[in-house]
Design an enzyme around this catalytic site. Structure first.
Site, PDB file in Angstrom:
ATOM      1  CG  ASP A 111      -1.892   1.128   1.279  1.00  0.00           C
ATOM      2  OD1 ASP A 111      -1.710   2.105   0.520  1.00  0.00           O
ATOM      3  OD2 ASP A 111      -2.845   1.069   2.081  1.00  0.00           O
ATOM      4  CB  SER A 188      -3.328  14.155 -13.899  1.00  0.00           C
ATOM      5  OG  SER A 188      -4.505  14.445 -14.622  1.00  0.00           O
ATOM      6  CE1 TYR A 201      -6.231  11.454 -10.548  1.00  0.00           C
ATOM      7  CE2 TYR A 201      -6.760  13.206 -12.103  1.00  0.00           C
ATOM      8  CZ  TYR A 201      -6.096  12.026 -11.791  1.00  0.00           C
ATOM      9  OH  TYR A 201      -5.283  11.446 -12.731  1.00  0.00           O
ATOM     10  CB  ALA A 203      -6.046  19.412  -4.984  1.00  0.00           C
ATOM     11  CB  SER A 204      -3.883  14.508  -5.243  1.00  0.00           C
ATOM     12  OG  SER A 204      -4.398  13.964  -6.447  1.00  0.00           O
ATOM     13  CE  LYS A 205      -2.648  11.790 -10.423  1.00  0.00           C
ATOM     14  NZ  LYS A 205      -1.640  10.715 -10.404  1.00  0.00           N
TER      15      LYS A 205
END
Length: 321
Positions: A111, A188, A201, A203-205
């Site tokens: 993980d 992305s 999503y 924001a994480s990228k």
């Protein structure tokens, strides 16, 4: 002098438009330069991957699986990881990679959102092969965000998409330093374009892009970093089944039924070709680069276009075919 210019709204705006005009005037030269770089890269020598060691996270399907095959065709040894789930197919993928030319494939269940597990699979890879040459940070999830969904459902997005790349990178750097290695991080285009429904999503990228752009300067010239910004690629992550299973917005149709998508095999080949040629950034499909420019220079036009384009698109996706 600068304070006087920037504190006055007229001169502050005037400076922007003067620089924009200069950019437009020299843009033909910039396009020619970009064309020369593209042509030159077509003839650039690829890194010989025979016998080298590549660690790929999120390799049980999609782009991660196909990149494993591309590296296998080049004769690389592979360590592939994925979270242990019923649909995890690492053993089967390892077998296929060996048939395609990989001398040795190590598959590990882990993980990536857990720091100790990231440390372990990096250590296990180096212990097994004795070195590490490429780290491919590909693991990620992409639920579609909506204001009416419990926000706590999106907590794993940052853990997997951001920390799931940063953790293995942190532990891999000492080994990559020894081999003048490379890091490929699968970000992305959503991290740049900020499209509707992709808030968490994206924001994480965006965090990934910022982190690795900064890290690039700290590890150069020993380690090269390739940042990948993809559009819609025809993998399971853009299917209605995936969207429903991740707890995000439920879709009745696959995203590829409305928006233009790129084939995953061609994308994976472009990524591995690019990193082996030492490219620092890869965008696929390539037309997305034009959207980056429009967003930066003409934000109001971009916002108008995206609001109309994505609003109508998602309306179609949530309706039955």
């Amino acid at each position: 002098m600068y304070d006087t210019c920037f504190n006055n709204s007229f001169t502050n705006g005037l400076l922007f438009y003067v620089l924009l005009l200069l950019l437009i005037l020299i843009s033909p030269l910039l396009f020619i330069w970009e064309l020369i770089i593209t042509i030159r890269s077509s003839f650039q020598r690829h890194e010989n991957m025979s016998g080298k060691v590549v660690l790929i996270t999120g390799a049980s399907s999609g782009i991660g699986e196909l990149m494993a095959y591309e590296y296998a065709k080049r004769g690389a040894n592979l360590a592939i990881t994925s979270i242990e789930e019923p649909e995890s197919r690492l053993e089967q993928i390892a077998r296929t990679a060996r048939e395609l030319g990989s001398p040795d494939v190590l598959f590990l269940f882990a993980d990536v959102s857990k720091i100790d597990e990231c440390r372990k699979f990096v250590d296990d890879t180096v212990k097994h092969f004795g070195q590490l040459d490429h780290l491919v940070c590909n693991a990620g999830v992409g639920p579609i965000y909506s204001l009416d969904i419990d926000i706590s459902k999106f907590e794993p997005v940052m853990d997997i998409n951001f920390w799931g790349s940063v953790y293995p990178t942190h532990f891999a750097i000492p080994h990559l330093m020894k081999t003048n290695g490379k890091i490929l991080v699968n970000a992305s285009s959503s991290g740049v374009l900020n499209v509707p429904k992709a808030g968490v999503y994206g924001a994480s990228k965006a965090a990934l892009i910022s982190f690795y752009e900064s890290l690039r300067h700290e590890v150069a010239p020993k380690i090269a970093i390739t940042i990948v910004t993809l559009g819609f690629i025809k993998t399971n992550i853009i299917t209605s089944k995936y969207s429903t299973s991740t707890g995000g917005v439920s879709l009745r149709r696959d995203i590829g039924a409305v928006y233009p998508t790129m084939g995953p095999e061609a994308c994976a080949k472009a990524l591995v070709d690019g990193v082996c040629k030492g490219e620092t950034s890869i965008t696929q499909p390539r037309f997305i680069k034009a959207l980056y420019l429009i967003k930066c220079l003409f934000p109001e036009v971009y916002t108008y276009y995206i609001n109309i384009y994505f609003a109508s698109g998602f309306d179609k996706l949530q309706k039955s075919a």
